[in-house]
Scaffold this motif. Sequence first.
Motif, PDB file in Angstrom:
ATOM      1  N   LEU A 267      -4.531   3.612   0.250  1.00 26.88           N
ATOM      2  CA  LEU A 267      -5.643   2.817  -0.259  1.00 26.88           C
ATOM      3  C   LEU A 267      -5.205   2.141  -1.553  1.00 26.88           C
ATOM      4  O   LEU A 267      -4.798   2.823  -2.508  1.00 26.88           O
ATOM      5  CB  LEU A 267      -6.871   3.692  -0.525  1.00 26.88           C
ATOM      6  CG  LEU A 267      -7.605   4.294   0.680  1.00 26.88           C
ATOM      7  CD1 LEU A 267      -8.769   5.157   0.202  1.00 26.88           C
ATOM      8  CD2 LEU A 267      -8.109   3.207   1.616  1.00 26.88           C
ATOM      9  N   GLN A 268      -5.291   0.844  -1.573  1.00 22.17           N
ATOM     10  CA  GLN A 268      -4.971   0.093  -2.779  1.00 22.17           C
ATOM     11  C   GLN A 268      -6.255  -0.286  -3.502  1.00 22.17           C
ATOM     12  O   GLN A 268      -7.197  -0.789  -2.883  1.00 22.17           O
ATOM     13  CB  GLN A 268      -4.173  -1.168  -2.430  1.00 22.17           C
ATOM     14  CG  GLN A 268      -2.856  -0.888  -1.743  1.00 22.17           C
ATOM     15  CD  GLN A 268      -1.909  -0.073  -2.601  1.00 22.17           C
ATOM     16  OE1 GLN A 268      -1.793  -0.310  -3.815  1.00 22.17           O
ATOM     17  NE2 GLN A 268      -1.228   0.892  -1.988  1.00 22.17           N
ATOM     18  N   ALA A 269      -6.292  -0.034  -4.803  1.00 28.28           N
ATOM     19  CA  ALA A 269      -7.489  -0.313  -5.588  1.00 28.28           C
ATOM     20  C   ALA A 269      -7.571  -1.793  -5.940  1.00 28.28           C
ATOM     21  O   ALA A 269      -6.585  -2.395  -6.387  1.00 28.28           O
ATOM     22  CB  ALA A 269      -7.503   0.529  -6.851  1.00 28.28           C
TER      23      ALA A 269
ATOM     24  N   TYR B  51     -11.594   1.053  -4.799  1.00 29.94           N
ATOM     25  CA  TYR B  51     -11.102   1.362  -3.459  1.00 29.94           C
ATOM     26  C   TYR B  51     -12.015   0.853  -2.342  1.00 29.94           C
ATOM     27  O   TYR B  51     -11.682   0.994  -1.158  1.00 29.94           O
ATOM     28  CB  TYR B  51     -10.946   2.880  -3.302  1.00 29.94           C
ATOM     29  CG  TYR B  51      -9.843   3.478  -4.145  1.00 29.94           C
ATOM     30  CD1 TYR B  51      -8.515   3.153  -3.902  1.00 29.94           C
ATOM     31  CD2 TYR B  51     -10.136   4.367  -5.176  1.00 29.94           C
ATOM     32  CE1 TYR B  51      -7.487   3.699  -4.671  1.00 29.94           C
ATOM     33  CE2 TYR B  51      -9.124   4.922  -5.938  1.00 29.94           C
ATOM     34  CZ  TYR B  51      -7.808   4.584  -5.689  1.00 29.94           C
ATOM     35  OH  TYR B  51      -6.798   5.133  -6.449  1.00 29.94           O
TER      36      TYR B  51
ATOM     37  N   GLN C 131     -13.390   6.897  -8.226  1.00 24.41           N
ATOM     38  CA  GLN C 131     -13.055   5.510  -8.566  1.00 24.41           C
ATOM     39  C   GLN C 131     -12.339   5.399  -9.902  1.00 24.41           C
ATOM     40  O   GLN C 131     -11.845   4.325 -10.242  1.00 24.41           O
ATOM     41  CB  GLN C 131     -14.343   4.663  -8.616  1.00 24.41           C
ATOM     42  CG  GLN C 131     -14.888   4.256  -7.267  1.00 24.41           C
ATOM     43  CD  GLN C 131     -14.255   2.987  -6.736  1.00 24.41           C
ATOM     44  OE1 GLN C 131     -13.082   2.964  -6.363  1.00 24.41           O
ATOM     45  NE2 GLN C 131     -15.033   1.917  -6.699  1.00 24.41           N
TER      46      GLN C 131
ATOM     47  N   ARG D  21      -7.200   5.086 -10.310  1.00 17.16           N
ATOM     48  CA  ARG D  21      -6.786   3.935  -9.504  1.00 17.16           C
ATOM     49  C   ARG D  21      -5.363   4.074  -8.952  1.00 17.16           C
ATOM     50  O   ARG D  21      -4.878   3.171  -8.276  1.00 17.16           O
ATOM     51  CB  ARG D  21      -6.900   2.652 -10.335  1.00 17.16           C
ATOM     52  CG  ARG D  21      -8.331   2.312 -10.789  1.00 17.16           C
ATOM     53  CD  ARG D  21      -9.233   2.005  -9.610  1.00 17.16           C
ATOM     54  NE  ARG D  21     -10.582   1.720  -9.994  1.00 17.16           N
ATOM     55  CZ  ARG D  21     -11.084   0.486 -10.191  1.00 17.16           C
ATOM     56  NH1 ARG D  21     -10.301  -0.563 -10.044  1.00 17.16           N
ATOM     57  NH2 ARG D  21     -12.343   0.318 -10.531  1.00 17.16           N
TER      58      ARG D  21
ATOM     59  N   PRO E 189      -5.836   7.962  -4.766  1.00 14.03           N
ATOM     60  CA  PRO E 189      -7.197   8.147  -4.249  1.00 14.03           C
ATOM     61  C   PRO E 189      -7.424   9.598  -3.815  1.00 14.03           C
ATOM     62  O   PRO E 189      -6.610  10.180  -3.086  1.00 14.03           O
ATOM     63  CB  PRO E 189      -7.255   7.192  -3.058  1.00 14.03           C
ATOM     64  CG  PRO E 189      -5.824   7.005  -2.649  1.00 14.03           C
ATOM     65  CD  PRO E 189      -5.018   7.108  -3.901  1.00 14.03           C
TER      66      PRO E 189
END
Length: 427
Positions: free
Chosen positions: A55-57, A63, A135, A138, A141
Motif C-alpha cells: 500500500l502506497q500512501a 492509504y 494513517q 506512512r 501500513p
Amino acid sequence: MKYRALLAATLVACVAGVASGVDEYEQPPIQYSQSTPDNRVSRFIERLEQGDVSLQADQRFGYLPALLQELKISPASQLLVFSKTSMQRDRISPRTPRALYFDDDVYVGYCHAGEVIELAVSDPELGAVFYTLDQTNRETPVIERQTHSCLQCHGATQSDGVPGLLVRSLFVAPNGLPILSEGSHRVDHTTPFKDRWGGWYVTGSHGSQKHLGNFVVRDRSAPRPWGNDVDRNVSALSDRLSTDNYLAPGSDIVALMVFEHQTHVHNLLTKANYAAQQAMYYQANMNRALGQPVDSPLDSTMRRIESAGDKLVEGLLFANEAIITETIAESSEFAEEFSSRGPHDSRARSLRDFDLKTRLFRYPCSYLVYSPSFDALHPVMKAYVSKRIREILAGGEGAGFSHLSVADRNAIAGILRETKPSLWAVE
C-alpha cells in the motif's frame, strides 16, 4: 424427573452466559473475540504482511486510494455522513463529513486528516469484524482487528445483539452533534423516506419525496415536527464542504439505499447463523444432561431456527419495503457499476437490476443470496431458509409477501434456478 428438568434448565442458563453477564456471542459455540476471522480483509492482511501486496500512501488521502484499489471498492460508492456518531467524531462535522465506501461485503470509513481508516467486513462465520488502518505511519501500513472498542456500539441491542452494522437517521446540530432528545431511526429498506438520512448528505433526484438528508437544525426553537423542506434534490455539495478532500463529489442516493438494505441483511445473516449454531449447541448439551443422544431433536431448537430464519427470508425478499412514489435518479456511476456485476441468467436478468420507480430493485430478492455469508449459514438454517424461499416463490402463503406478484415470483425463481441452483437442492 423434576431433578432432570431442573438440571437441564440450569445447564442451558449457564451455557448461555446468563449468569455471567457476558454477551452470548462471546460464549461457546461462537466465541467471537477469541475466534480467528477468515474474510477478505483478514486474507488481505496476510498478503500485506507477507509482502505479496503493498500500500502506497497518497499525500492527501493517505492509504485510502490504494486500499480501495486493492479491495476493488469503487469510489463511486461514496457516502458522506456528518453526524458525530462514530469513533472519529472529533473529525466529523457538516463541513468535514466522514466518507464511507463499500462493496458487497467490505465497508471502509475515512475521515479527512483522521488518524485511522476504519474497516468492517461481513465475515461468513463471525458476522461483522472490525479493523483499523493506521494513517499516521506512512511508511509501514498496519491493519489491526478491533473488538471491544467497536462492539460497544456494534455488538449491543442496536445491532440486535450480534456484531453488526448500524445505520441511523437523526437530527443534527450545526456542529455535527446529534440531537438525541428528538430520537432517532434505525434505517433499512423498510424505513419510510421521510425518516431516512438525517445526518447524511444525499445527492441525486427523487421528486417531491421528503427525507431528512442534507438537513442541519439551526433553530431548535422552531415548531415541531422539524422538517426538511429545502435540502432535497441536491446535485452538488461544493457549497457545503470542500469536495476536493474526498475521492468523489457526492453522496449518491442509490448507493445509500443499497447500503441500507445490505447492512440490514448482513445483520440478519449473522443473527440467523448464530441462532442455528447456538440452538444446536444447547440442544446437544441438554441431551447430554438428560442422558439422550446428542442429536435428539428438541422443539425449542427448531422454533429458534425458524424465528431467525423467517426474519432473514423477509429481509432477503424485501418484505415491507418502503414504497417509492417518484423516480429516483442517481448522481454517480454507482448504479451502473453495481448492476454490471451480475450474475445474469440466459435472459440477461439479474437480481442487481434496479427499478427505482416504485421500489429499489426490479426483482425483489437480495443479491446477498450469492454472498459467502449466505453460503456459510449453518446447514440446518440454510436448508430452512432455502425451503421457505422456494415455497414463497412457488406461491405459498406467507405473511408480508403480498408485494410479490406472480410475475415477480416467476422471474425471481427463474433467475435463481440458473444463477443459484444450490438454492433448489433439497437437503
